[in-house]
Design a protein around this motif. Structure first.
Motif, PDB file in Angstrom:
ATOM      1  N   HIS A   1      77.905  25.142 -38.522  1.00  0.00           N
ATOM      2  CA  HIS A   1      78.966  25.571 -37.630  1.00  0.00           C
ATOM      3  C   HIS A   1      78.355  26.370 -36.485  1.00  0.00           C
ATOM      4  N   PRO A   2      77.645  25.681 -35.576  1.00  0.00           N
ATOM      5  CA  PRO A   2      76.987  26.384 -34.478  1.00  0.00           C
ATOM      6  C   PRO A   2      77.972  27.131 -33.579  1.00  0.00           C
ATOM      7  N   GLU A   3      79.207  26.656 -33.504  1.00  0.00           N
ATOM      8  CA  GLU A   3      80.209  27.341 -32.690  1.00  0.00           C
ATOM      9  C   GLU A   3      80.558  28.711 -33.279  1.00  0.00           C
ATOM     10  N   GLN A   4      80.317  28.874 -34.583  1.00  0.00           N
ATOM     11  CA  GLN A   4      80.554  30.154 -35.250  1.00  0.00           C
ATOM     12  C   GLN A   4      79.248  30.894 -35.525  1.00  0.00           C
ATOM     13  N   GLY A   5      78.119  30.222 -35.313  1.00  0.00           N
ATOM     14  CA  GLY A   5      76.823  30.870 -35.449  1.00  0.00           C
ATOM     15  C   GLY A   5      76.241  30.905 -36.845  1.00  0.00           C
TER      16      GLY A   5
ATOM     17  N   SER B   1      74.974  28.436 -40.616  1.00  0.00           N
ATOM     18  CA  SER B   1      74.757  27.186 -41.343  1.00  0.00           C
ATOM     19  C   SER B   1      74.598  27.510 -42.824  1.00  0.00           C
TER      20      SER B   1
ATOM     21  N   GLU C   1      72.738  32.618 -36.649  1.00  0.00           N
ATOM     22  CA  GLU C   1      71.955  32.352 -35.441  1.00  0.00           C
ATOM     23  C   GLU C   1      71.152  33.558 -34.979  1.00  0.00           C
TER      24      GLU C   1
END
Length: 77
Positions: A40-44, A46, A56
Motif C-alpha cells: 500500500h504505497p499510498e499509505q506508506g 507493505s 516507507e
C-alpha cells in the motif's frame, strides 16, 4: 465483566509464507528479503509474508509487536 471473545487478543501466525523454500523468518537478519503479500504505497507500508510490516520511512513492526525505529543512512557532505 468478561471481555467478549471478539475483543480478546489472538495469536498471530508465525508466518504467512507458503513458498518453497520458505522466506526468512521475522527474527532473521535477512527478514526484509521475504516476499511482499500486500503493498500500500499510498499509505506508506507493505506486509511481508513473514508478518513484518515495512514502512516507507524504514521503520518496521514485527509480528510480536516489537517496533524497529526508522534507520536512515547518514548523509555524506
Amino acid at each position: 465483566m468478561r471481555t467478549p471473545a471478539l475483543l480478546q487478543p489472538t495469536r498471530q501466525p508465525r508466518s504467512l509464507c507458503l513458498h518453497t523454500p520458505a522466506c526468512p523468518s521475522a527474527q532473521s537478519a535477512d527478514a526484509k528479503a521475504a516476499r511482499v503479500v500486500a503493498a500500500h504505497p499510498e499509505q506508506g507500508w507493505s506486509l511481508l509474508c513473514n508478518g513484518v510490516l515495512l514502512f516507507e520511512d524504514t521503520g518496521e513492526l514485527l509480528p510480536d509487536g516489537q517496533v524497529i525505529a526508522p534507520h536512515r543512512p547518514a548523509v555524506a557532505d
